[in-house]
Every structure is written in structure tokens, then in C-alpha cells.
Design an enzyme around this catalytic site. Structure first.
Site, mmCIF file in Angstrom:
data_model
loop_
_atom_site.group_PDB
_atom_site.id
_atom_site.type_symbol
_atom_site.label_atom_id
_atom_site.label_comp_id
_atom_site.label_asym_id
_atom_site.label_seq_id
_atom_site.Cartn_x
_atom_site.Cartn_y
_atom_site.Cartn_z
ATOM 1 N N GLU A 181 -76.104 -96.717 1.405
ATOM 2 C CA GLU A 181 -76.649 -96.131 2.617
ATOM 3 C C GLU A 181 -75.793 -94.981 3.151
ATOM 4 O OE1 GLU A 181 -77.548 -99.295 5.367
ATOM 5 O OE2 GLU A 181 -79.154 -100.061 4.096
ATOM 6 N N GLU A 199 -82.560 -102.514 -1.435
ATOM 7 C CA GLU A 199 -82.664 -103.542 -0.403
ATOM 8 C C GLU A 199 -84.057 -103.453 0.197
ATOM 9 O OE1 GLU A 199 -79.723 -103.219 2.663
ATOM 10 O OE2 GLU A 199 -78.046 -102.978 1.253
#
Length: 673
Positions: free
Chosen positions: A285, A405
């Protein structure tokens, strides 16, 4: 996740007798040396309490040898007993088998065999790697194209909030240490890959070397070996370091890049000879603070991804062709974040690259705010738009995509933030659409879904829906709740079915099939429960769930309907504090969906004052067991002092109840409307 602590067992033993592991790697031929390499077949052919028997076959893929030596390490702490057709010694966990006189010569493409017995603890896990006269044979299967390997990794599971913990060790966020039994059971659920998030920051020495703590690296390697020995694909990354120190790159460019490079240099060296089932992801991320804007952030993300790839590729061994995974900025599926990575990957000219994004749903639905209580057309379109962009941008250009994810952001606080039926529809559709777009999925699990020691799902119905979505669609419905007001006569109820390409096959109360025409009717996608059937199911009309019906379809998992007796909830006056305020609530069988908050002038009260609908569980939460509705300190922290707030509670039956609260300093008074 980034910057937050998101949060059929098979016992090893006789069940693993007969386990066969084939390990091989072939080094490229050169002009001055014959092709070298080896293939090892290691078979556990018998097990008993505390012991095991294994047969080993070694095929020489290189030039003929006169004298051989095979080395390995056992991942489960086994010890050597007796051997035949070889001499075996062990020291510090390392095992060496050497030829006896009559089998020293092994021609090219010839095979030599030997056997052994040994002692064991709970498992006889096969070795991950072997070396034959210095040539490494790593377990992990043959090299696949990037597209085929990513496809083979579907479905995947995240071992979250463990090695990615930011404390002293993997238990610092409350999860237990990883065990081989956990990985056995993860595989038994049908997962083909494990994403292993790792936070390195607490385990680094000082610069300029930033040496990874040897014990921590050994622990990460141990878990990787365990997973690979079970034929699971493994994806390893740099995780929460992203927001801890990497995000400072706009102001600390050189120091961040140097630290990042040192970590990947060490990891690439440690795992260079591991087989192709091990995959590297550059970082999690990507996020930056203090930048001049997204153009700079995208450039920095590309710079880190490029440096990562260069380090790994230059380290040689199997890293020369290992699949590498590169994230978009924020691992976002927005087109503006996708395009820079598309161009970056195109410029690399590397066929063994995959892209990764994350997906946690349409935000109002994902956290239950702004009235986003249902998986409606807007929430569904958010999935299709996101996955279409990823597919069209990467996959159609030959770059595979891993959804590293996925889940719902509301799970961060409570898995009940989203109503069960709406939650199931989200996961059913996400799995289906990802499959149609050839996107490999990896479920985020921080310990709240699959028990790390019980090896059971906290919500078996949810996992059944997820697992079914890997291969097929399931029928669902507009709702999984059938409300009947106790104060009113029982009437027939009609519910729209979402057939999703299936056909309706029957309705059941437990194991008893209800009768079509008498108990229910079907007209296209409209299911009607008759008044007479509901009267029998409801019985004495006690508040709450009176019966659970199961609709079955031609494929996929069944859908449940909860037949509920209710009346409009009754709230009572209360006093409390901003730290603890509870409204006495007689729910009377109903369930809370959402809450609005407005001042007397009609403006919106509380956090996120752009909407009257407040965030479930963060600002309010029902406590059905204690007959209370709780308002949180977060809610009162954004409420004006001395101004009355009118709350409107929306319940799943459709009922609405108003209530007044007024804050005065740290004191709160609540009255019925």
C-alpha cells in the site's frame, strides 16, 4: 492493510504417510560445462508414533559422477535413525547422505536410490531443498509463465497481524505464533497461496547496513519453508514499513531508498535459490507524506519498484526469473493510479512481473455510513468498475493481477458492521467477478476469520459463500430477513430472488421440504411465502427469529431466510457521560441498521457532517444482549455543546424511532422524542 491493526483439520501423522516431494532445478548450460542439475523424489512411506520411514531417489541431470553427496535440512526437526544404500550423518540440523561403494557412479540421467528411518515430533514434513554434489535442487515445481503462476495462486489467504506486527515479535498484536498445523489447515480449506506480510522496521540494525536481525530472518524463512513444503505459493513483502518510514521519502529520499535497498538486497540473497513458488512483492500500500502531489508520489513509487526489481534480478539464482509483484500507488484500482504502473511495467520489458491492487468495497457500504446499508447497484458497480479497469489495463496486455487484499473495511471494528445477508451478497459477487476477469484473490485475515489454533471459521456461512465463489455463482435474495409484526395479522411475504444464472430448486425448514403451492409460490424471480406457512413457522410469535428457511438452487450454496417476529423498538430516557452513554432499548425482535443525527436547524450532527447517517459501530452500536444502544465518545466528540441532537434510528424491519440527546460538557441527557 496499512497503518492499522486490521484484524476440517487434518492432523499430521498417518495422514501424511506416502507424501511425495519432487524437487528439481536445472542450471543453464555453458560452453565449457555440461548441463548440471538434479531431481530428487523424497517419499514418506510410513509413519508411527515418534518415527517415520522415507525413500529417496536422486536423478543426476548433469554429467556422470563417481561419488555423490546429497544434503538437506528437515523443516520439522526430524532426526536420522538408520539408512540403507547410503551413509547418513547429521550435525546442527543439516543432514548429509553419501554413496556406498557399489552405487558411487551415477551416469547422466541415471537415478540412485536409498532409504532411511528417523524419529519425529508432530510431523514428518518433507525437506524444502536438496543439494547434489553442490548443485541445489529447490522444492517448488517448475517455472511457469507469470500469467499461469498467478492463476495457480488462486485462491490466496493473508496471514495478517502476525509477522507484520510492529512490536517485538509476531505475537505482539495478539495472534499466536505461526505453526505448521496452521498451514496444514489453511491448505485444507482450499487455499493455494499464502501472502506473508512482514514488517521489518523493529528488526533492523543501524545504517548504513541495516542488517536484518538474524533470528527474525530465520523465523520468516522457517515459515516460508513450511508453506513451500506444503506446495503452497508464498508471497512475501515489506509491509507496515510503508507508513512507518518509507512514506517520508519525499523529504528523506536518499535515506529511505538506501534502507529499502539494503532490506531487499538481504532478502534477495537469502532466498535466491528458493524455487519459483516463492514470490516477492516490493512493498505494501504505497503511501507518501509531504509530497508535492500525486505526480511526485507516482514517480517515487515507480522508483522504488524499479530498484526492487533491479536488486532481485541482479542477485541471480532463481531470482533472475522469479515472479515479482508491483503495487499501484495506494494499491488503488483508480485509473489515475493504474496508468503510471502500466507504463512502468511496459518499460521494464520483464515477462515475470505481476501487478497488485487491493479492494475493500464501495466505502459507504464497506463501513456502513451515509446510509450504505445494502449491497445495492451502486456497491456492485464499484466492483465491476474497479475490476474492469484492472483487467483492461493490465491483463489484456499480458500482465497478471493479484488482488493482494480484499474484504470489508468495517471488519476492522466488527464483522457484524454489515448485515449478514448484504455481506454474503458482496462476497459472492466479488469472487464471481474477479474470476471472470482472471484476477487472483487473497482474502485479508488478521485472525478474525480463520482461527489460528482452533482451525475453525468464525463465520462458516461467510466462508462457504467465499469458497463457492471461487468456482461458481450462488443464488441470493434481496434480503435474508422476513419480518412479521407481532401487533399485526400474519400476511404473505414476497421476496425477490437474485438467481445469478442458477435456478430455484426448493425451500426447506431444516431437513423438511416445504410444499410448493401450499407453503410458497415461485413466479420468475419472486418467492412468496404464504400466510398459512408463516403462521406455522412463527408459532407462538415470540420476539426474534422463529425459524430459518433454506432456499436451494441448481448450483452454489443455499440462501437462508430468517423468519422474525418484531414490533417497533422502544427507547427510554437516560443520562450518562460522553465517555459512556447507553440508551435503554427494548429491541422487541428488531435489528438496528443505521442512525441519523441532526440539529434542530436541520444541519447534520456528529462526525462526517457531510451526511446525516453516521458510521455503524464507530459512532453507535446496538447491544442486543443487554438491551442497550450505545453512543460512542467519537460521536460526542463532534457534537456541539448545549445543542439538542435528534437521532433517528432505522431498523431492518423498516421501523424508525426518534430520540433526543443533548451534551453539556461531559454530561449527556437523552429523552424520547
Amino acid at each position: 492493510m496499512n497503518g492499522s491493526r486490521r484484524r476440517a483439520r487434518t492432523v499430521l501423522g498417518v495422514a501424511l504417510a506416502g507424501l511425495t516431494v519432487v524437487a528439481s532445478v536445472v542450471a543453464p548450460a555453458t560452453a565449457v560445462a555440461a548441463e548440471t542439475g538434479c531431481k530428487v523424489t523424497y517419499s514418506v512411506t510410513g509413519q508411527w508414533q515418534g518415527g517415520f520411514k522415507a525413500d529417496v531417489a536422486v536423478t543426476n541431470l548433469g554429467a556422470a559422477v563417481d561419488g555423490w553427496k546429497l544434503g538437506w535440512e528437515w523443516p520439522s526437526g526430524q532426526q536420522v535413525g538408520n539408512a540403507w544404500n547410503a551413509k547418513i550423518t547429521a550435525s546442527d540440523g543439516k543432514v548429509t547422505a553419501t554413496n556406498v561403494g557399489y552405487n558411487a557412479k551415477v551416469g547422466s540421467q541415471a537415478t540412485v536410490q536409498f532409504g532411511l528411518t528417523g524419529t519425529r515430533g508432530h510431523a514428518s514434513t518433507a525437506p524444502l531443498a536438496f543439494s547434489f554434489n553442490g548443485v541445489t535442487c529447490v522444492h517448488g515445481g517448475k517455472q511457469l509463465t507469470a500469467m499461469k503462476q498467478v492463476a495457480a495462486m488462486e485462491p490466496g489467504w493473508n496471514l495478517g497481524n502476525t509477522l507484520d506486527s510492529t512490536g517485538g515479535d509476531e505475537t505482539s498484536w495478539g495472534n499466536p505464533r505461526i505453526t505448521e498445523a496452521l498451514l496444514d489447515n489453511v491448505k485444507a480449506q482450499g487455499f493455494k497461496s499464502v501472502r506473508l506480510p512482514v514488517t521489518w522496521s523493529a528488526h533492523l540494525g543501524q545504517g548504513p547496513d541495516f542488517q536484518i536481525e538474524p533470528g527474525y530472518l530465520a523465523r520468516v524463512e522457517e515459515v516460508i519453508r513450511w508453506a513451500l513444503a506444503r506446495d503452497l505459493y508464498v508471497l512475501v513483502n515489506i509491509h507496515h514499513d510503508s507508513w512507518q518510514w518509507m512514506s517520508k521519502m519525499p523529504a528523506e529520499h536518499d535515506s529511505v531508498l538506501a534502507k529499502f535497498n539494503k532490506i531487499w538486497t538481504q532478502l534477495a540473497g537469502a532466498f535466491a535459490e528458493y524455487g519459483p513458488r516463492l514470490t516477492f512483492e516490493s512493498w505494501n500500500e504505497p503511501v507518501f507524506t509531504g509530497s508535492t502531489g500525486e505526480p511526485q508520489e507516482m514517480q517515487l513509487n515507480n522508483e522504488l519498484n524499479a530498484s526492487f526489481r533491479d536488486i532481485v534480478r541482479r542477485s541471480g539464482g532463481n531470482n533472475a526469473t522469479r515472479l515479482l509483484v508491483l503495487p499501484t500507488l495506494h494499491t488503488s484500482a483508480e485509473q489515475a493510479r493504474i496508468d503510471p504502473l502500466v507504463e512502468h511495467i511496459r518499460g521494464l520489458g520483464d515477462p515475470n512481473i505481476a501487478a497488485t491492487v487491493h479492494y475493500y468495497g464501495y466505502w459507504p457500504f464497506s463501513v456502513n455510513i451515509a446510509g450504505g446499508t445494502r449491497f445495492d447497484a451502486t456497491a456492485q458497480k464499484d466492483i465491476t468498475d474497479s475490476f474492469d479497469r484492472v483487467h483492461n489495463s493490465f491483463i489484456t496486455r499480458g500482465v497478471p493481477v493479484i488482488l493482494g487484499e480484499y474484504g470489508l473495511l468495517g471488519f476492522d471494528r466488527h464483522t457484524g458492521t454489515i448485515e449478514q445477508g448484504e455481506k454474503l451478497k458482496f462476497f459472492e459477487y466479488l469472487g464471481y467477478y474477479a474470476r471472470t476477469k482472471k484476477i487472483t484473490t487473497m482474502l485479508w485475515d488478521n485472525g478474525q476469520h480463520f482461527g489460528r489454533t482452533t482451525f475453525k471459521w468464525s463465520d462458516p456461512q461467510l466462508f462457504a459463500q467465499i469458497k463457492s465463489s471461487w468456482t461458481t455463482r450462488s443464488g441470493t435474495a434481496y434480503t435474508d430477513q422476513v419480518f412479521n409484526a407481532k401487533s399485526s395479522p400474519i400476511t404473505a411475504k414476497t421476496i425477490k430472488l437474485n438467481l445469478n444464472g442458477t435456478s430455484f430448486s426448493g425451500l426447506y425448514n431444516g431437513n423438511i421440504a416445504l410444499t410448493r403451492g401450499r407453503d410458497y409460490t415461485i413466479a420468475g424471480d419472486q418467492l412468496t411465502l404464504t400466510a398459512s406457512a408463516l403462521t406455522k413457522l412463527i408459532g407462538s410469535r415470540g420476539y426474534g427469529v422463529n425459524a430459518v428457511l433454506t432456499a436451494k438452487f441448481s448450483k452454489g450454496v443455499p440462501w437462508r431466510f430468517h423468519v422474525i417476529t418484531h414490533d417497533t423498538p422502544v427507547l427510554s430516557g437516560a443520562t450518562g457521560t460522553t465517555a459512556k452513554f447507553e440508551i435503554p432499548t427494548a429491541f422487541r425482535g428488531d435489528q438496528l441498521a443505521t442512525m441519523e443525527a441532526k440539529y434542530d436547524d436541520g444541519t447534520f450532527a456528529g462526525p462526517n457532517d457531510w451526511t446525516s447517517f453516521k458510521e455503524y459501530d464507530k459512532t453507535f452500536t446496538p447491544n442486543y444482549a443487554d438491551s442497550r444502544t450505545n453512543l460512542t465518545p467519537d460521536f460526542f466528540g463532534a457534537v456541539k455543546d448545549g445543542q439538542q441532537v435528534t437521532l433517528t434510528f432505522h431498523y431492518w424491519s423498516g421501523a424508525k424511532v426518534s430520540y433526543h440527546v443533548t451534551k453539556s460538557g461531559g454530561t449527556v441527557t437523552g429523552t424520547t422524542a
